[in-house]
Design a protein around this motif. Structure first.
Motif, PDB file in Angstrom:
ATOM      1  N   ALA A   1       5.629  21.341   9.742  1.00 39.11           N
ATOM      2  CA  ALA A   1       4.793  20.385   9.177  1.00 39.11           C
ATOM      3  C   ALA A   1       4.046  20.981   7.887  1.00 39.11           C
ATOM      4  N   ASN A   2       3.472  22.094   8.135  1.00 37.50           N
ATOM      5  CA  ASN A   2       2.938  22.968   7.070  1.00 37.50           C
ATOM      6  C   ASN A   2       3.569  23.521   5.931  1.00 37.50           C
ATOM      7  N   VAL A   3       5.119  23.449   6.061  1.00 38.07           N
ATOM      8  CA  VAL A   3       5.975  24.132   5.045  1.00 38.07           C
ATOM      9  C   VAL A   3       6.055  23.038   3.915  1.00 38.07           C
ATOM     10  N   PHE A   4       5.516  22.018   4.281  1.00 39.05           N
ATOM     11  CA  PHE A   4       5.322  20.871   3.122  1.00 39.05           C
ATOM     12  C   PHE A   4       4.031  20.521   2.782  1.00 39.05           C
ATOM     13  N   LEU A   5       3.030  21.196   3.345  1.00 43.40           N
ATOM     14  CA  LEU A   5       1.586  20.785   2.970  1.00 43.40           C
ATOM     15  C   LEU A   5       0.793  22.205   2.556  1.00 43.40           C
ATOM     16  N   ASP A   6       1.392  23.395   2.685  1.00 43.31           N
ATOM     17  CA  ASP A   6       0.651  24.423   2.230  1.00 43.31           C
ATOM     18  C   ASP A   6       1.548  25.111   1.064  1.00 43.31           C
ATOM     19  N   ASN A   7       0.851  24.534  -0.168  1.00 46.57           N
ATOM     20  CA  ASN A   7       1.403  24.820  -1.389  1.00 46.57           C
ATOM     21  C   ASN A   7       1.779  26.180  -1.680  1.00 46.57           C
ATOM     22  N   GLY A   8       2.982  26.674  -2.300  1.00 46.38           N
ATOM     23  CA  GLY A   8       3.365  27.880  -2.846  1.00 46.38           C
ATOM     24  C   GLY A   8       3.623  28.902  -1.412  1.00 46.38           C
ATOM     25  N   ASN A   9       4.098  28.389  -0.409  1.00 45.88           N
ATOM     26  CA  ASN A   9       4.208  29.368   0.782  1.00 45.88           C
ATOM     27  C   ASN A   9       5.574  29.886   0.397  1.00 45.88           C
ATOM     28  N   ASP A  10       5.636  30.886   1.197  1.00 49.68           N
ATOM     29  CA  ASP A  10       6.991  31.920   0.963  1.00 49.68           C
ATOM     30  C   ASP A  10       8.179  31.173   1.094  1.00 49.68           C
ATOM     31  N   GLU A  11       8.450  29.897   1.474  1.00 48.67           N
ATOM     32  CA  GLU A  11       9.857  29.385   1.815  1.00 48.67           C
ATOM     33  C   GLU A  11      10.139  28.374   0.661  1.00 48.67           C
ATOM     34  N   ALA A  12       9.230  28.077   0.070  1.00 52.71           N
ATOM     35  CA  ALA A  12       9.369  27.116  -1.415  1.00 52.71           C
ATOM     36  C   ALA A  12       9.894  28.319  -2.535  1.00 52.71           C
ATOM     37  N   ILE A  13      10.869  27.610  -2.809  1.00 50.68           N
ATOM     38  CA  ILE A  13      11.698  28.267  -4.235  1.00 50.68           C
ATOM     39  C   ILE A  13      11.450  27.641  -5.318  1.00 50.68           C
ATOM     40  N   PHE A  14      11.767  26.395  -5.421  1.00 53.01           N
ATOM     41  CA  PHE A  14      11.095  25.743  -6.775  1.00 53.01           C
ATOM     42  C   PHE A  14      10.572  24.186  -6.079  1.00 53.01           C
ATOM     43  N   SER A  15       9.332  23.723  -6.802  1.00 57.72           N
ATOM     44  CA  SER A  15       8.707  22.626  -6.390  1.00 57.72           C
ATOM     45  C   SER A  15       8.174  21.742  -7.724  1.00 57.72           C
ATOM     46  N   LYS A  16       8.038  20.519  -7.383  1.00 54.37           N
ATOM     47  CA  LYS A  16       7.296  19.865  -8.458  1.00 54.37           C
ATOM     48  C   LYS A  16       5.777  19.668  -8.072  1.00 54.37           C
ATOM     49  N   LEU A  17       5.123  20.116  -8.966  1.00 52.44           N
ATOM     50  CA  LEU A  17       3.603  20.116  -8.551  1.00 52.44           C
ATOM     51  C   LEU A  17       2.857  18.872  -8.744  1.00 52.44           C
ATOM     52  N   PHE A  18       1.968  18.502  -7.931  1.00 53.10           N
ATOM     53  CA  PHE A  18       1.005  17.186  -8.011  1.00 53.10           C
ATOM     54  C   PHE A  18      -0.383  17.521  -7.938  1.00 53.10           C
ATOM     55  N   ASP A  19      -1.234  17.114  -8.761  1.00 57.42           N
ATOM     56  CA  ASP A  19      -2.626  17.522  -8.897  1.00 57.42           C
ATOM     57  C   ASP A  19      -3.394  16.300  -8.714  1.00 57.42           C
ATOM     58  N   ARG A  20      -4.060  16.253  -7.476  1.00 55.78           N
ATOM     59  CA  ARG A  20      -4.771  15.049  -7.084  1.00 55.78           C
ATOM     60  C   ARG A  20      -6.028  14.508  -8.015  1.00 55.78           C
ATOM     61  N   GLU A  21      -6.430  15.642  -8.756  1.00 57.36           N
ATOM     62  CA  GLU A  21      -7.614  15.220  -9.632  1.00 57.36           C
ATOM     63  C   GLU A  21      -6.898  14.842 -10.974  1.00 57.36           C
ATOM     64  N   LEU A  22      -5.683  14.874 -11.055  1.00 59.86           N
ATOM     65  CA  LEU A  22      -5.234  14.220 -12.366  1.00 59.86           C
ATOM     66  C   LEU A  22      -4.396  12.979 -11.994  1.00 59.86           C
ATOM     67  N   LEU A  23      -2.790  13.307 -11.701  1.00 60.08           N
ATOM     68  CA  LEU A  23      -1.993  12.344 -11.334  1.00 60.08           C
ATOM     69  C   LEU A  23      -1.728  12.250  -9.801  1.00 60.08           C
ATOM     70  N   GLY A  24      -1.552  13.297  -9.042  1.00 62.21           N
ATOM     71  CA  GLY A  24      -1.351  13.240  -7.769  1.00 62.21           C
ATOM     72  C   GLY A  24      -0.085  12.624  -7.200  1.00 62.21           C
ATOM     73  N   THR A  25       0.046  12.645  -5.891  1.00 64.61           N
ATOM     74  CA  THR A  25       1.238  11.771  -5.326  1.00 64.61           C
ATOM     75  C   THR A  25       0.723  10.746  -4.636  1.00 64.61           C
ATOM     76  N   SER A  26       1.209   9.546  -4.774  1.00 66.44           N
ATOM     77  CA  SER A  26       0.869   8.613  -3.759  1.00 66.44           C
ATOM     78  C   SER A  26       1.857   8.386  -2.395  1.00 66.44           C
ATOM     79  N   HIS A  27       2.339   9.289  -2.202  1.00 65.40           N
ATOM     80  CA  HIS A  27       3.500   9.346  -0.816  1.00 65.40           C
ATOM     81  C   HIS A  27       2.638   8.940   0.523  1.00 65.40           C
ATOM     82  N   ASP A  28       1.410   9.393   0.547  1.00 65.82           N
ATOM     83  CA  ASP A  28       0.726   9.033   1.672  1.00 65.82           C
ATOM     84  C   ASP A  28       0.606   7.450   1.484  1.00 65.82           C
ATOM     85  N   LEU A  29       0.111   7.186   0.583  1.00 67.62           N
ATOM     86  CA  LEU A  29      -0.253   5.589   0.451  1.00 67.62           C
ATOM     87  C   LEU A  29       0.995   4.793   0.717  1.00 67.62           C
TER      88      LEU A  29
END
Length: 589
Positions: A280-308
């Motif tokens: 589960a934490n592979v997808f929650l702990d940003n920048g971990n050693d498994e992630a090669i390339f990601s799209k970043l979301f900043d909750r203070e700006l635009l964030g992601t509405s995936h949970d909603l």
């Protein structure tokens, strides 16, 4: 003066807010942003970076409201938005259903046009050094390759365009034809190799680097070697190879994955002792050693509405892409044996002793979850998913009640699941999604995929021993027995590798393409979508509930042969009659 509308939207994007930290303030104050011209872009490095940032913004990610998983046997999108047309095979050249957002011909070619514009003008940009120019140029080669790959995996061979067309180039536009599948693959790989030569080894998170380009190459070549594009006797060069050495294609796919593995730079993320929590934490702990390339979301700006978008209605969320019983049943038991409804032990307790990834991916009836809001905490002070109808003793008689997370629940009787499940994967248990957006990265490429790419290529090359080493790494990180891999060979090993891809990469956007390239979609996607009906019966002690589970069809589905490829949009063919349509689609006008 010709304007570039993309620049204006890029200037308010999250990615641009980071790239403009060093922007020349005097330049931006010289005129309103709406008057930034094409000429201006190529005279200022900051605006050139902004131009490229827009390409990142255009990259499809898995946190859209309609997930591509809901066009497969993984989930159903409960609000429909024409997604039912896709899963029932009712699309054509004039109607893509909800597949359009994943097969957006116009958007992909718009990015490609912008990439070509960059290449035509980049030498005029006054970068402070060649390293800066090379890195940005490498990013654009990656972006052009990525967008061509998005077209390739949906349509097969497409027009290869390496220049920008102007208003007076109508005749040239109308003469463009589709390249063959092989030519399109070769062009994409050439662009990736150019990117690899120019990109930095290390970049800030969310910016393309050499490993990201290698990861894209690995996926492209794995697809190219697969069954769908290598059918014996194929004579349609637009949708696959018409000859050549397939073994060399598998070798190329293997070698591309090895380029990442051999560096030792990445690893499977295991921060704790719980296999389910690690996954589960592979997808929650940003920048971990498994992630090669990601799209970043900043909750203070635009964030992601995936949970909603996907949280349970009993938490005032929208319950959008709900997992299907088809997917739930795919998860093995914790000992590696298959789950079966004909097994009375499994049937009596279907959510016990399953592959740990199940618990990190699916919210099921009785699953522990977060604290309820003020309108639900009195009914559920603990925070447990309730997708069942159940009996209770009211002091004088037995009554029945619908769970808080059902479509008949007392908190919201809409936005509820049709399947009896909600998505757990990617979800932040600490987030009140009704009011706040999340900041989880969406991972485009991660190390587990690379290991599975490598293992699959090895299996197809007959190198079972090599495949087992890397397949076991993924399986054992998930807490599943590696002995199953050791004891498998031939088709059994191939099927185990495919199981690992299905479960390990669930809801990350792979299943739509994996089932197609393996040519199993006509079986896997040609059955009804199923859910679960759960009824809790009160026992004589008036305290204990015993649940009965009844799988049930919740949506008819079909997968005709034409669906292996999307139809070329009719509007594109009206503009250019030289674009050949894909097989099995009736040309409408």
């Amino acid at each position: 003066m010709k304007k570039i509308r993309n620049i204006v939207s890029a200037l308010i994007s999250v990615s641009l807010l980071t790239t403009l930290n060093s922007c020349n303030k005097e330049f931006l104050e010289r005129r309103p942003l709406t008057e930034i011209s094409e000429l201006d872009v190529w005279t200022d490095p900051s605006l050139a970076r902004a131009f490229v940032s827009r390409m990142y913004e255009e990259m499809d990610h898995g946190f859209a409201e309609v997930m591509i998983s809901s066009l497969t046997d993984e989930s159903r999108f409960i609000h429909d938005y024409s997604s039912s047309r896709v899963v029932q095979g009712n699309i054509g050249p004039d109607e893509h259903g909800r597949a359009w957002q994943f097969a957006d011909w116009g958007k992909f070619f718009r990015v490609i046009r912008n990439a070509n514009m960059f290449f035509e003008n980049v030498e005029t940009v006054p970068f402070s050094n060649d390293t800066e120019r090379d890195q940005l140029t490498g990013e654009v080669y990656f972006q052009r390759a990525y967008n061509y790959f998005c077209l390739l995996r949906m349509y097969g061979g497409v027009p290869i365009i390496t220049q920008t067309f102007g208003l007076n180039d109508e005749e040239a536009v109308q003469s463009v034809t589709r390249a063959s599948y092989e030519e399109t693959v070769n062009f994409i790989v050439e662009d990736i190799d150019k990117a690899i030569a120019l990109l930095n080894e290390e970049t800030d998170r969310g910016i393309v680097n050499k490993p990201a380009a290698h990861a894209l190459k690995s996926r492209v070549l794995l697809y190219a070697a697969s069954d769908l594009y290598n059918k014996p006797g194929n004579n349609n060069s637009l949708v696959g190879y018409t000859g050549g050495d397939r073994q060399s294609r598998w070798t190329a796919a293997k070698n591309a994955a090895w380029e990442i593995i051999k560096t030792g730079r990445y690893s499977l993320y295991q921060p704790g002792d719980s296999a389910a929590e690690n996954y589960a934490n592979v997808f929650l702990d940003n920048g971990n050693d498994e992630a090669i390339f990601s799209k970043l979301f900043d909750r203070e700006l635009l964030g992601t509405s995936h949970d909603l978008y996907n949280g349970p209605n009993g938490y005032n969320n929208w319950g959008g892409n709900v997992p299907l019983q088809n997917m739930v049943d795919a998860y093995q038991m914790s000992d590696g044996s298959p789950f079966s409804w004909s097994n009375p032990v499994h049937k009596a307790a279907p959510y016990e002793n399953r592959d740990p990834r199940f618990y990190a991916t699916i919210l099921y009836n009785g699953a522990p979850w977060k604290k309820r809001g003020d309108n639900g905490i009195g009914l559920d002070p603990i925070g447990v998913i309730q997708t069942a109808q159940y009996e209770y003793w009211n002091g004088s008689s037995v009554q029945t009640r619908w769970g808080l997370d059902t479509r008949s629940g007392p908190i919201e009787n809409w936005n509820g699941t049709y399947s009896g499940y909600y998505l757990r994967k990617f979800m932040d248990i600490t987030l009140n999604a009704q009011f706040f957006r999340g900041n989880q990265d969406f991972i485009f490429f991660r190390y587990a995929e690379i290991l599975l790419n490598y293992a699959e290529a090895c299996i197809e090359l007959g190198q079972d021993g090599e495949a087992k080493t890397y397949l076991k790494m993924v399986r054992e990180r998930a807490g599943m027995p590696g002995a199953d891999v050791d004891n498998a060979s031939g088709d059994a090993l191939r099927n185990l590798c495919r199981y690992e891809r299905r479960v390990e990469l669930a809801y990350e956007g792979h299943r739509f393409f994996d089932a197609r390239r393996w040519m199993t979609a006509e079986v896997d996607f040609n059955v009804a979508a199923r859910g679960i009906e759960i009824y809790g019966k009160l026992q004589p002690d008036r305290q204990t509930l015993v649940y009965e589970y009844t799988p049930a069809a919740i949506q008819d589905r079909a997968f005709p042969e034409k669906m292996y490829f999307m139809p070329i949009p009719i509007n594109e063919i009206r503009i250019n009659g030289k674009l050949d349509q894909n097989p099995h689609y009736v040309q409408t006008d």
